[in-house]
Design an enzyme around this catalytic site. Structure first.
Site, mmCIF file in Angstrom:
data_model
loop_
_atom_site.group_PDB
_atom_site.id
_atom_site.type_symbol
_atom_site.label_atom_id
_atom_site.label_comp_id
_atom_site.label_asym_id
_atom_site.label_seq_id
_atom_site.Cartn_x
_atom_site.Cartn_y
_atom_site.Cartn_z
ATOM 1 N N ALA A 23 -1.618 -3.986 4.044
ATOM 2 C CA ALA A 23 -2.089 -2.775 4.715
ATOM 3 C C ALA A 23 -0.877 -1.883 4.978
ATOM 4 O O ALA A 23 0.250 -2.368 5.079
ATOM 5 C CB ALA A 23 -2.752 -3.151 6.031
ATOM 6 N N GLY A 41 -2.951 -7.714 3.291
ATOM 7 C CA GLY A 41 -4.222 -7.180 2.786
ATOM 8 C C GLY A 41 -4.292 -7.184 1.265
ATOM 9 O O GLY A 41 -5.381 -7.237 0.689
ATOM 10 N N GLU A 99 -5.367 -10.567 0.367
ATOM 11 C CA GLU A 99 -6.760 -10.689 0.806
ATOM 12 C C GLU A 99 -7.714 -9.927 -0.112
ATOM 13 O O GLU A 99 -8.814 -10.389 -0.405
ATOM 14 C CB GLU A 99 -6.881 -10.200 2.255
ATOM 15 C CG GLU A 99 -6.150 -11.129 3.215
ATOM 16 C CD GLU A 99 -6.037 -10.566 4.617
ATOM 17 O OE1 GLU A 99 -5.539 -9.426 4.758
ATOM 18 O OE2 GLU A 99 -6.443 -11.247 5.568
ATOM 19 N N GLU A 155 1.680 -11.253 7.887
ATOM 20 C CA GLU A 155 1.303 -10.532 9.110
ATOM 21 C C GLU A 155 1.997 -11.089 10.342
ATOM 22 O O GLU A 155 2.338 -10.356 11.269
ATOM 23 C CB GLU A 155 -0.227 -10.589 9.310
ATOM 24 C CG GLU A 155 -1.039 -9.750 8.345
ATOM 25 C CD GLU A 155 -1.424 -10.490 7.068
ATOM 26 O OE1 GLU A 155 -0.810 -11.530 6.751
ATOM 27 O OE2 GLU A 155 -2.348 -10.011 6.373
HETATM 28 N N1 CO8 Z 1 3.123 -0.614 4.317
HETATM 29 C C1 CO8 Z 1 3.777 0.571 4.215
HETATM 30 N N2 CO8 Z 1 4.858 0.753 3.404
HETATM 31 C C2 CO8 Z 1 5.264 -0.300 2.683
HETATM 32 C C3 CO8 Z 1 4.622 -1.558 2.737
HETATM 33 C C4 CO8 Z 1 3.483 -1.688 3.603
HETATM 34 N N3 CO8 Z 1 2.781 -2.832 3.706
HETATM 35 N N4 CO8 Z 1 5.256 -2.416 1.898
HETATM 36 C C5 CO8 Z 1 6.276 -1.709 1.346
HETATM 37 N N5 CO8 Z 1 6.275 -0.443 1.806
HETATM 38 C C6 CO8 Z 1 7.211 0.651 1.453
HETATM 39 C C7 CO8 Z 1 8.557 0.469 2.103
HETATM 40 O O1 CO8 Z 1 8.566 0.948 3.427
HETATM 41 C C8 CO8 Z 1 9.451 1.288 1.170
HETATM 42 O O2 CO8 Z 1 9.274 2.627 1.480
HETATM 43 P P1 CO8 Z 1 10.591 3.589 1.616
HETATM 44 O O3 CO8 Z 1 11.130 3.639 0.207
HETATM 45 O O4 CO8 Z 1 10.037 4.880 2.106
HETATM 46 O O5 CO8 Z 1 11.524 2.892 2.554
HETATM 47 C C9 CO8 Z 1 8.793 1.057 -0.209
HETATM 48 O O6 CO8 Z 1 7.467 0.602 0.057
HETATM 49 C C10 CO8 Z 1 9.494 -0.017 -1.027
HETATM 50 O O7 CO8 Z 1 9.561 -1.194 -0.249
HETATM 51 P P2 CO8 Z 1 10.928 -2.002 0.008
HETATM 52 O O8 CO8 Z 1 12.104 -1.078 -0.040
HETATM 53 O O9 CO8 Z 1 10.759 -2.798 1.253
HETATM 54 O O10 CO8 Z 1 10.937 -2.937 -1.303
HETATM 55 P P3 CO8 Z 1 11.630 -4.361 -1.467
HETATM 56 O O11 CO8 Z 1 11.551 -4.684 -2.898
HETATM 57 O O12 CO8 Z 1 12.969 -4.372 -0.803
HETATM 58 O O13 CO8 Z 1 10.696 -5.384 -0.616
HETATM 59 C C11 CO8 Z 1 8.583 -6.317 0.090
HETATM 60 C C12 CO8 Z 1 9.380 -5.636 -1.029
HETATM 61 C C13 CO8 Z 1 9.156 -7.733 0.348
HETATM 62 C C14 CO8 Z 1 7.148 -6.431 -0.376
HETATM 63 C C15 CO8 Z 1 8.683 -5.491 1.400
HETATM 64 O O14 CO8 Z 1 8.382 -4.128 1.086
HETATM 65 C C16 CO8 Z 1 7.765 -5.922 2.484
HETATM 66 O O15 CO8 Z 1 8.032 -6.910 3.154
HETATM 67 N N6 CO8 Z 1 6.647 -5.181 2.720
HETATM 68 C C17 CO8 Z 1 5.727 -5.444 3.794
HETATM 69 C C18 CO8 Z 1 4.828 -6.618 3.483
HETATM 70 C C19 CO8 Z 1 3.899 -6.895 4.642
HETATM 71 O O16 CO8 Z 1 4.326 -7.193 5.748
HETATM 72 N N7 CO8 Z 1 2.584 -6.831 4.379
HETATM 73 C C20 CO8 Z 1 1.582 -7.106 5.358
HETATM 74 C C21 CO8 Z 1 1.121 -5.856 6.006
HETATM 75 S S1 CO8 Z 1 0.015 -6.188 7.376
HETATM 76 C C22 CO8 Z 1 -1.482 -6.427 6.641
HETATM 77 O O17 CO8 Z 1 -1.626 -6.415 5.456
HETATM 78 C C23 CO8 Z 1 -2.590 -6.620 7.642
HETATM 79 C C24 CO8 Z 1 -3.867 -7.018 6.960
HETATM 80 C C25 CO8 Z 1 -5.023 -6.746 7.837
HETATM 81 C C26 CO8 Z 1 -6.190 -6.284 7.030
HETATM 82 C C27 CO8 Z 1 -5.794 -5.553 5.755
HETATM 83 C C28 CO8 Z 1 -6.658 -4.447 5.366
HETATM 84 C C29 CO8 Z 1 -6.122 -3.745 4.121
#
Ligand code: CO8
Length: 257
Positions: free
Chosen positions: A65, A108, A111, A131
């Site tokens: 998400a 998400g 999921e 999460e």
């Molecule tokens: N949300 C918003 N932006 C994101 C997300 C995200 N989940 N994941 C990555 N991005 C963005 C980053 O902020 C970055 O943006 P910017 O260039 O502006 O800084 C861009 O994408 C590239 O990401 P990274 O620089 O972090 O890329 P890396 O290769 O270094 O890392 C990762 C990749 C490991 C995937 C890392 O981006 C990461 O940890 N992302 C978050 C993963 C996460 O925590 N996901 C869970 C989110 S919570 C959730 O899903 C709740 C579910 C509840 C129901 C869901 C309904 C849909």
């Protein structure tokens, strides 16, 4: 139909949905959720579609998400809006859906893949429910579907630590049906989807329905339900065509495709 956050294209009898926010690793925001559901609902009533493939980019199926969208929200806001509730419509749809996963399928994103009927993934795929690292928990089936798919031990470890699973581990654990080389993933998913779309829809929809129901009812009830659906299929033109085509040693031409 043109969308802002996804691409939706007909490939023969298959609808290919590509998640298309590569700059944020296909983070699922409200617009994307609405557009995915809208495209799936449209496919449901489109006679030209027999199967759907949902995919992302090489780097990410979806990294969860959209955290930046969720960050300012509080309880009242997400409760009143029933945040993420829209996703419940996906497993209620009836045409077969395949997730083709390369790269990250997190939160998400994992999921959404698990809501599909099965997951084909590439050797670069990484699955996880991170999460917990954000001080929240899964909200779209991560504690439920993941547990049914891979068992409590792995689901509990993944949900409590946020660690990612490789493609190899995911196949071993039963989360994905098969792992294919990254460059072949989309072609393979489309080939499998075209095969499914070439079958009789009453047959594929009934198989999907009974298989999904196996997760919710007892074995005896499930077997009875399966048998009723099979008996109902004896009323279709496609059953007549399928069996006569076998006897005449030719390919069946199904009417309800
Ligand atoms: N949300 C918003 N932006 C994101 C997300 C995200 N989940 N994941 C990555 N991005 C963005 C980053 O902020 C970055 O943006 P910017 O260039 O502006 O800084 C861009 O994408 C590239 O990401 P990274 O620089 O972090 O890329 P890396 O290769 O270094 O890392 C990762 C990749 C490991 C995937 C890392 O981006 C990461 O940890 N992302 C978050 C993963 C996460 O925590 N996901 C869970 C989110 S919570 C959730 O899903 C709740 C579910 C509840 C129901 C869901 C309904 C849909």
């Amino acid at each position: 139909m043109t969308y802002e956050t996804i691409l939706a294209e007909h490939r023969g009898r298959v609808l290919l949905i590509t998640l298309n926010r590569p700059e944020v690793l296909n983070a699922l925001n409200a617009t994307m959720a609405g557009e995915i559901v809208e495209a799936l609902v449209a496919a449901e009533i489109d006679d030209a579609i027999g199967c759907i493939v949902i995919t992302g980019s090489d780097k990410a199926f979806a990294a969860g998400a959209d955290i930046k969208e969720m960050q300012p929200k509080g309880f009242a806001e997400v409760y009143v809006a029933d945040q993420f509730g829209l996703w419940d419509r996906v497993p209620m749809l009836r045409k077969p859906v395949i997730a083709a996963v390369s790269g990250y399928a997190l939160g998400g994103g994992c999921e959404l893949a698990m809501m599909c009927d099965f997951i084909l993934c590439s050797d670069t795929a990484r699955f996880g429910q991170p999460e917990v690292k954000l001080g929240i928990m899964p909200g779209m089936g991560g504690t439920q579907r993941l547990t049914r798919l891979v068992g409590q031990a792995k689901a509990m470890e993944m949900n409590l630590t946020g660690r990612m699973m490789t493609a190899e581990e995911a196949e071993r654990a039963g989360l994905v049906s098969r792992v294919v080389p990254s460059a072949e993933l989309l072609d393979e998913a489309l080939k499998v989807a075209e095969t499914i779309a070439g079958m009789s829809l009453p047959s594929t929809m009934s198989i999907r329905d009974a298989t999904r129901r196996s997760q919710e009812i007892s074995l005896a009830e499930g077997v009875r339900y399966e048998r009723r659906l099979l008996q109902a299929l004896f009323g279709t033109d496609d059953k007549a065509e399928g069996m006569i085509a076998f006897i005449e040693k030719r390919k069946p031409v199904f009417k309800h495709r």
